[in-house]
Write a protein that holds these residues in place. Sequence first.
Motif, PDB file in Angstrom:
ATOM      1  N   LEU A 246       0.838  -1.208   0.000  1.00 49.18           N
ATOM      2  CA  LEU A 246       0.000   0.000   0.000  1.00 49.18           C
ATOM      3  C   LEU A 246       0.871   1.256   0.000  1.00 49.18           C
ATOM      4  CD1 LEU A 246      -2.843  -0.796   2.600  1.00 49.18           C
ATOM      5  CD2 LEU A 246      -3.087  -0.638   0.112  1.00 49.18           C
ATOM      6  N   LYS A 247       1.924   1.224   0.809  1.00 49.98           N
ATOM      7  CA  LYS A 247       2.833   2.374   0.861  1.00 49.98           C
ATOM      8  C   LYS A 247       3.519   2.592  -0.483  1.00 49.98           C
ATOM      9  CE  LYS A 247       3.874   2.118   5.785  1.00 49.98           C
ATOM     10  NZ  LYS A 247       4.866   1.665   6.786  1.00 49.98           N
ATOM     11  N   TYR A 248       3.971   1.514  -1.082  1.00 48.76           N
ATOM     12  CA  TYR A 248       4.612   1.619  -2.396  1.00 48.76           C
ATOM     13  C   TYR A 248       3.664   2.255  -3.406  1.00 48.76           C
ATOM     14  CZ  TYR A 248       9.174  -0.606  -2.058  1.00 48.76           C
ATOM     15  OH  TYR A 248      10.491  -0.860  -1.808  1.00 48.76           O
ATOM     16  N   GLY A 249       2.434   1.768  -3.416  1.00 47.98           N
ATOM     17  CA  GLY A 249       1.442   2.326  -4.342  1.00 47.98           C
ATOM     18  C   GLY A 249       1.297   3.814  -4.118  1.00 47.98           C
ATOM     19  N   SER A 250       1.131   4.170  -2.878  1.00 47.08           N
ATOM     20  CA  SER A 250       0.883   5.546  -2.508  1.00 47.08           C
ATOM     21  C   SER A 250       2.069   6.453  -2.853  1.00 47.08           C
ATOM     22  CB  SER A 250       0.641   5.546  -1.002  1.00 47.08           C
ATOM     23  OG  SER A 250      -0.164   6.595  -0.635  1.00 47.08           O
ATOM     24  N   ALA A 251       3.274   5.998  -2.546  1.00 46.17           N
ATOM     25  CA  ALA A 251       4.466   6.795  -2.818  1.00 46.17           C
ATOM     26  C   ALA A 251       4.667   6.953  -4.319  1.00 46.17           C
ATOM     27  CB  ALA A 251       5.682   6.133  -2.180  1.00 46.17           C
ATOM     28  N   SER A 252       4.445   5.887  -5.058  1.00 49.84           N
ATOM     29  CA  SER A 252       4.617   5.923  -6.507  1.00 49.84           C
ATOM     30  C   SER A 252       3.650   6.935  -7.126  1.00 49.84           C
ATOM     31  CB  SER A 252       4.387   4.523  -7.068  1.00 49.84           C
ATOM     32  OG  SER A 252       4.468   4.518  -8.462  1.00 49.84           O
TER      33      SER A 252
END
Lengths: 325, 325, 325, 325
Positions: free
Chosen positions: D291-297
Amino acid sequence: MDLNTHKERKFDIIAIGRACIDLNAVEYNRPMEETMTFSKYVGGSPANIAIGASKLGLHAGFIGKIPDDQHGRFISSYMNQVGVNTDGMVVDTEGHKVGLAFTEIKSPEECSILMYRDHVADLYLQPNEVDEAYIKEARLLLVSGTALAKSPSREAILKAIQLARKNDCLVAFELDYRPYTWVSEEETAIYYSLIAELADIVIGTRDEYDMMEGVSGGSNEATIKHLFLHHAKLIVIKHGASGSQAYTKDGEVYRAGVYKTNVLKTFGAGDSYASAFLYALFTNKGVETALKYGSASASIVISKHSSSDAMPTSQEIEALIEAQK
Amino acid sequence: MDLNTHKERKFDIIAIGRACIDLNAVEYNRPMEETMTFSKYVGGSPANIAIGASKLGLHAGFIGKIPDDQHGRFISSYMNQVGVNTDGMVVDTEGHKVGLAFTEIKSPEECSILMYRDHVADLYLQPNEVDEAYIKEARLLLVSGTALAKSPSREAILKAIQLARKNDCLVAFELDYRPYTWVSEEETAIYYSLIAELADIVIGTRDEYDMMEGVSGGSNEATIKHLFLHHAKLIVIKHGASGSQAYTKDGEVYRAGVYKTNVLKTFGAGDSYASAFLYALFTNKGVETALKYGSASASIVISKHSSSDAMPTSQEIEALIEAQK
Amino acid sequence: MDLNTHKERKFDIIAIGRACIDLNAVEYNRPMEETMTFSKYVGGSPANIAIGASKLGLHAGFIGKIPDDQHGRFISSYMNQVGVNTDGMVVDTEGHKVGLAFTEIKSPEECSILMYRDHVADLYLQPNEVDEAYIKEARLLLVSGTALAKSPSREAILKAIQLARKNDCLVAFELDYRPYTWVSEEETAIYYSLIAELADIVIGTRDEYDMMEGVSGGSNEATIKHLFLHHAKLIVIKHGASGSQAYTKDGEVYRAGVYKTNVLKTFGAGDSYASAFLYALFTNKGVETALKYGSASASIVISKHSSSDAMPTSQEIEALIEAQK
Amino acid sequence: MDLNTHKERKFDIIAIGRACIDLNAVEYNRPMEETMTFSKYVGGSPANIAIGASKLGLHAGFIGKIPDDQHGRFISSYMNQVGVNTDGMVVDTEGHKVGLAFTEIKSPEECSILMYRDHVADLYLQPNEVDEAYIKEARLLLVSGTALAKSPSREAILKAIQLARKNDCLVAFELDYRPYTWVSEEETAIYYSLIAELADIVIGTRDEYDMMEGVSGGSNEATIKHLFLHHAKLIVIKHGASGSQAYTKDGEVYRAGVYKTNVLKTFGAGDSYASAFLYALFTNKGVETALKYGSASASIVISKHSSSDAMPTSQEIEALIEAQK
């Protein structure tokens, strides 16, 4: 397969799809080019099934689309006359016509059909024209495959199935494959698989299952193995003159032969089979008897001039079964 | 108006446009909803005109498009049987059907028609399917307005007219206005004006000329004044029960009344008028007699059950003219 | 050819047809695949001609169809800014987009174009959207061939021509043949012939006349012989680098060469030619000088980055003519 | 949710659907009408996801349809350059063009898009152009909702899903709802429900789930309750600035917020989210980190000028997560 649920509902069966006109050759034993006179009947697989079911005593309703023209009004009025409720019938206001099927009766083996199915009203049924309240009143929704051939009728069928499942109404899928309305066999196979996986009861000929599976000479075992992974509980596979089989999810298998008759033409056989089979199920005669009812009903219809008007009563079916016991 | 040119050509008249099927109610005096049997005839204005002309003894040919199905084959075979050459008939290979017209015969005044004209083969005639060599063999090309309603038939007609003019073949334009095939009255008016300005002979009802001119209650004087600025040499304007008038470019005016008859239905009147009118011109009977021929032929056809099959012989026409002199 | 009539009218010229967007490669000398940036200009032959005419000082108006989106609003606003009246511009409300032309500038000889012309707004102009009162205010209606490629734009053009002729407004036909919008060469030839026979002035390249006549290597003599049988009074035939000829109905022939320039790309040549040629006629410079104006204007535009924005003033044209006298 | 299966397969992910062209305004802070220059990028949700995944190090493939023109060749060549396998890309031979999206960058909050999606090549992918052998090489098939909007692309997607399930390839459904391609919200809801019920992973915004369910202000609980009755094992629901949630079939719930950034424009957020989320799953970082990766990307892409070209590396993503821990 328990068809004793929801007996409080108004309709045993609501059929959805095409209602059209058959123009049957009055003169026999000649090609259509030489046929000079045609008789008019209501036609179309789901309409025929609703009419057959109603004549057998079931409470039947219909969801379809017809124009407000002479042919459309004839269809409604005929269906009402034989007891089919047409509250689900939508009037086309965009100029689409009723489909036509001209039939020739050359010989019992050769009966070609000339179809007028281009932009016909039944294929323009919209998903928002399918009424949830109407479907809620039914114990079973009968879907015939031809209605999947084109948008928006295709989406209307998908919508009707979603509403049926939401409202605990059984879904029966009569494959009813008519090549002329489809873009390709591949597209047919895609939608047939999709709907067969969503249905409770599936009825078709071996050839129709083969088309759905993209195979030739497919086996009943492969078919039922795949479909019983999904929602199906009862599968009927017809093998023409060799009779038909029914398979239930709990592993039972039933078989029936065919009844001898003087064949006039072959069309109408599948519709009369389906209506009598479902009638027998609804009246708790059991799957084995239901196969016989289907088979006998088909034999009666192919010996007569029309498909809809020739739908038998239960007395006629029982008499034939008795006579050839 | 000299129709004595090019007597060496194989055809007096080649008609171009639709050839279709009429399904006429067998039972009279009832709405179509209650009609249970229909008789099959060849129909379509230009086909009827070619058939009528051939039965009167002219050499007639036809350019059109039909599928290779039971209805298409019936049309060809009927036309050949009554002497119409069908070398210009193209076979549709894209699945288009023959147009259908179901007629009811409620009373002489009320005869509604239910048309199947969606994607019909005749409207798919391509310009490159019109053969210059065939048109070169004709003395007159008869164009009926309905063929202008859609592409590519519209372009096939434009091409045929360009070829006719290039090859010194006269062009007759029968307005034959059928609202159901047209997108809008404005579009009809545009193409009707365009073709009427290119034609040598124009035949229509006062209502049809009004539609072409975008007026209501238009005057014959305005119509002929405009058209005689272009190619027209002979203009026929029909006023229903009040008879018809013919105007020539050099200023002559002819009038004719109508012949009494037992009217069964009204359709077919225009086609029988046109074929007999042109027949009389080709046989040098003069414009005045030609109007009588048209009028008498129309009276005969509206007293009978079909449009094509009922086309009279010259003996029948002459007998009626004589009887009501 | 008298262009001195109706000087009281508001517009010297009203152009009808497409107004669209050119997206011209910012980076030169590379294929479009490697072009990463594009500049936006108004484009489309009749829009360019109206813009060119206006920049030269004529009173120009425009009849077309654009959506109310970012590209549509840019077109209107640019045309207004350079003085073209857009009262005849209709707003599309059915979701059609502005046509696009992506151009690459590989080398002066190689400039391919990638067109987005599928269901573009300009081809949806309806005949009833052409306003007679607007056309009545024009001395000349300029029609470009591409607008004939599809219905309903085709009918809108036919209607505009009928209105122009009814209101004594001259019709100029710029052949402007773009194969990608047409169904077939045969269909193009049919409509090009029809319109060329109705026009007062016809302008095109030898290749375009060949396409119209269905020949290859056609002769100017055959072309003018045929067209002068109809309404044409002035015919311009362009032969690329070999210059152009103008023929008048009363038998005069004029010739002009081409002006040397640094060619950047070839598109826009025809539009700049037409606007300068018509400008010179309207300002009574005579046909011979008009040919020079057309030729010089074309040379200027092909040396610049855009078609519309690069349209020259009369000073620039005169300077080039003077310089290469 | 086990993504460790079939590590022997050639592709971690194959995306299916549209690959098109974004034309992004070069000039900022102004409406598109005043934007005079546009930069060209590859665009389209599934193409962007494949590109993003490839840039992050996954093995990505693509199934789509593009013409053999300048824009089509640019797409293929760009995708290959960033490592996306295009063996599943079919060349359109019927004249359909690549879809276009013109974007304006008025302000971070206002970025309107002008779409050219009429008859674009990607919507003409045929079911028989989807290759079973190619899908068999993938661990996951990513379907984006827009490809369901029209036939035959719709059937190609249904076919691809049937093949994925037959070959034990996971199906992820990115709702990616774009109203402009759909006939009606009702039709969208029908197909979104159908596909969401067949998928293993479903990713969308709360608004998109609402549209699928035909509700407004729907609850995540109702959504996951329904979908977990079918095949779904992992459901991601995004709530814009409030962050996103992931739900697993075995009852776990994960949440993540959003990362602060200088927003340039909003488009591209969803695609970059999906590619980084799936990358983290495939590299066994767990759902919470995914979820964090998605959000940061997503935060990185919306701060940059393009969607595809701006797709971050894992280092950039990790740096942002670290910076805002």
